[in-house]
Write a protein that holds these residues in place. Sequence first.
Motif, PDB file in Angstrom:
ATOM      1  N   UNK A  93      -9.632  -4.355 -11.000  1.00 50.15           N
ATOM      2  CA  UNK A  93      -8.960  -3.466 -10.177  1.00 50.15           C
ATOM      3  C   UNK A  93      -9.749  -2.612  -9.252  1.00 50.15           C
ATOM      4  N   UNK A  94     -11.154  -2.247  -9.839  1.00 55.89           N
ATOM      5  CA  UNK A  94     -11.937  -1.280  -9.046  1.00 55.89           C
ATOM      6  C   UNK A  94     -12.199  -2.092  -7.647  1.00 55.89           C
ATOM      7  N   UNK A  95     -12.674  -3.314  -7.523  1.00 56.42           N
ATOM      8  CA  UNK A  95     -13.113  -3.753  -6.104  1.00 56.42           C
ATOM      9  C   UNK A  95     -11.730  -3.977  -5.349  1.00 56.42           C
ATOM     10  N   UNK A  96     -10.490  -4.076  -5.786  1.00 51.37           N
ATOM     11  CA  UNK A  96      -9.656  -4.104  -5.248  1.00 51.37           C
ATOM     12  C   UNK A  96      -9.119  -2.942  -4.487  1.00 51.37           C
ATOM     13  N   UNK A  97      -9.288  -1.856  -5.458  1.00 51.14           N
ATOM     14  CA  UNK A  97      -8.813  -0.443  -4.742  1.00 51.14           C
ATOM     15  C   UNK A  97      -9.872   0.136  -4.034  1.00 51.14           C
ATOM     16  N   UNK A  98     -11.171  -0.302  -4.230  1.00 55.03           N
ATOM     17  CA  UNK A  98     -12.178   0.188  -2.937  1.00 55.03           C
ATOM     18  C   UNK A  98     -11.953  -0.502  -1.736  1.00 55.03           C
ATOM     19  N   UNK A  99     -11.411  -1.868  -1.901  1.00 53.50           N
ATOM     20  CA  UNK A  99     -11.135  -2.624  -0.675  1.00 53.50           C
ATOM     21  C   UNK A  99      -9.910  -1.941  -0.057  1.00 53.50           C
ATOM     22  N   UNK A 100      -8.957  -1.536  -0.781  1.00 60.13           N
ATOM     23  CA  UNK A 100      -7.949  -0.650  -0.320  1.00 60.13           C
ATOM     24  C   UNK A 100      -7.996   0.471   0.626  1.00 60.13           C
ATOM     25  N   UNK A 101      -9.228   1.184  -0.379  1.00 60.22           N
ATOM     26  CA  UNK A 101      -9.520   2.365   0.500  1.00 60.22           C
ATOM     27  C   UNK A 101     -10.061   2.517   1.947  1.00 60.22           C
ATOM     28  N   UNK A 102     -10.974   1.059   2.120  1.00 58.39           N
ATOM     29  CA  UNK A 102     -11.502   1.049   3.289  1.00 58.39           C
ATOM     30  C   UNK A 102     -10.709   0.186   4.318  1.00 58.39           C
ATOM     31  N   UNK A 103      -9.528  -0.347   3.876  1.00 56.51           N
ATOM     32  CA  UNK A 103      -8.898  -1.253   4.575  1.00 56.51           C
ATOM     33  C   UNK A 103      -7.990  -0.470   5.788  1.00 56.51           C
TER      34      UNK A 103
END
Lengths: 362, 276
Positions: free
Chosen positions: B75-85
């Motif tokens: 989940x961590x990479x997905x949520x970090x991607x979401x943060x920067x998206x």
Amino acid sequence: MEKPVSTSPLGQTLAVSGVSHSYAGAQAVDDVNFVVPAGSIAAILGPSGCGKSTMLRIVCGLLRPGVGKVMIGDRDVTDVPARERKVGMVFQNYALFPHMTVAENIAYGLSGLPREERRERVAQMMSIVRLEPFANRLPRQMSGGQQQRVAVARALAPRPALLLLDEPFAALDRSLRADLQFEFVQLQRSLGITAIIVTHDQEEAQSVAEQLIVMNKGRVEQSGPPAELYDKPANLFVNGFVGHASLLKATVARADDGNGLLRLASGSQLAMPGPVGFVPTSDVVLAVRPEHVKLAASPTPGALLAKRVLSVPLGHLMVHDLLVEGATPVRAIADRASESAELPRDVFVSFALDRCRLFPAP
Amino acid sequence: MNRNGLPFLLPMLALSLAGFVLPLALLGVFSFVDTSGSPTLANYQRLFADPFVLSVLVDTIALGFKVVALTTLIALPITLLYWHASPALRRVIVFLTLLPMLTSNVVRTFAWIVILGRQGPISQALVELGLAPAPRSLLFNETALVVVLAQIELPLLVLPVMAVIARSDGALSAAAQTLGAGPWRILVTVLLPMMAPGFLAGWVLVFAGATTSYVTQSVIGGARLIYLPQFVYREVGVLFQWPSAAAVAFVLLAATSLIMLAMTAAARHPRLAGHA
């Protein structure tokens, strides 16, 4: 060994030259040039989407411009990333770290300092913005005005060469805004820091800044002291954005001798006190500031007939909204003390034409 | 206190009373009586004296923590991607996260049987690459079960974190950058604490889901890996041991509740509660 943060001198000159930037083909900033002298406050002013926020991101290093140069003091920082640029930034909604106390927020930019010095600096910053009793509060436990002061203290703590503020007063109540603006100017003067405020509010820009940089569609329309922009706007956009101006459409009827003559759309003529600078038959716009409109109950030579639509007292002033010659809306401001009697509904207006500005019709 | 909302809550309260609290209470009574109907603690004594039951309990809780750990890693990479998206990309990420939830747990579990089976793509690839001598099933072990449960429970962790991110100030990492922080410092000191309330909420859901997922546990884990849900089912469905099944169910309930209460309590910490 990295140079300690504390030796970075406050208040350096910012020079932006030839900066352009586009997002995915859309030009956000186009050939922007300006200089902010050390220790002064400048305001970048413009409507939303004019490129002012992009400009701020370029100055603080969050965005690398496609073309152009950013100089702080004699240092070219164009390629220096935000984290090494030593530019303090106060974000629009302050961007305080919600899980950190006020003291921890202020200390965030001081990680390079020894513990003892860091504690002293935090205490010093909190006393400057008068937040000592709130050191252990979390941001959400504080009012908007207090949060704004925390954001300013956090940005100033690492002693930046430059302080940028993005709409810093926009989220505050009107009454609080004036107090905090005054407080901020006091703080800026006492620290001698160079500051740039981005705002869409021209009153705020004029009350805080020594220099206005008016931007529109990614370009700088005009920059200079507020009074100069107000009195001698370079174009219709600046004229309309800095202060209020009523616009009267006209055609140049005569320009051959020293005194020009304008013919308004209604057919009435206005004799200008000097040369108009346009060839005859040019379409022009006469911009009239509210304080340059004179009202009279009885006709005077050259006066135009107008209907009073609305008159509202504003402190010691009276604001009249008029319809000149049945068509053109014009706003007038007069001292209430000088208006001896109640004005009739139909009044006669004349303009201080030597103070009004003529622009080519858009 | 305004009580005008009470009538609107009544249907839900009645349903949860009749459909959940009452049966649970009955189960509680069952666990404290013997087959003749007289009150006793023997069911619980028997349970805790049996090393097999204890190992099942420990395995179940361990399974919950392993799934939570793996789900967090994914989940961590997905949520970090979401943060920067950008907003558009954020919508795509939310859609892709929700997509698996549109199919039932059972369907997703059976899809994994195909993926992990003897003729499945992973087994075939291992043979083709020369990493395995012959095709073999990758099913029926705890690793497979943890992977499958992590995939199934992933949305339950990602969605609460995204909800927290969507509500936080997007300028936080820019603010940290202007204060001299590098990417790792921003991740550890700003982004992770900011997302923590979402992770805590998600962990509670994932833990509860993983420890009680009867279908996935029995289909992917197979008959040799026994967790508490299967154990309860065996007691009731095969051995007709209602009192003992009730006691096991209550132990499972107590153990998971305790862990979830601890996580919920952590999420109420003042530093986290502000933006949860």
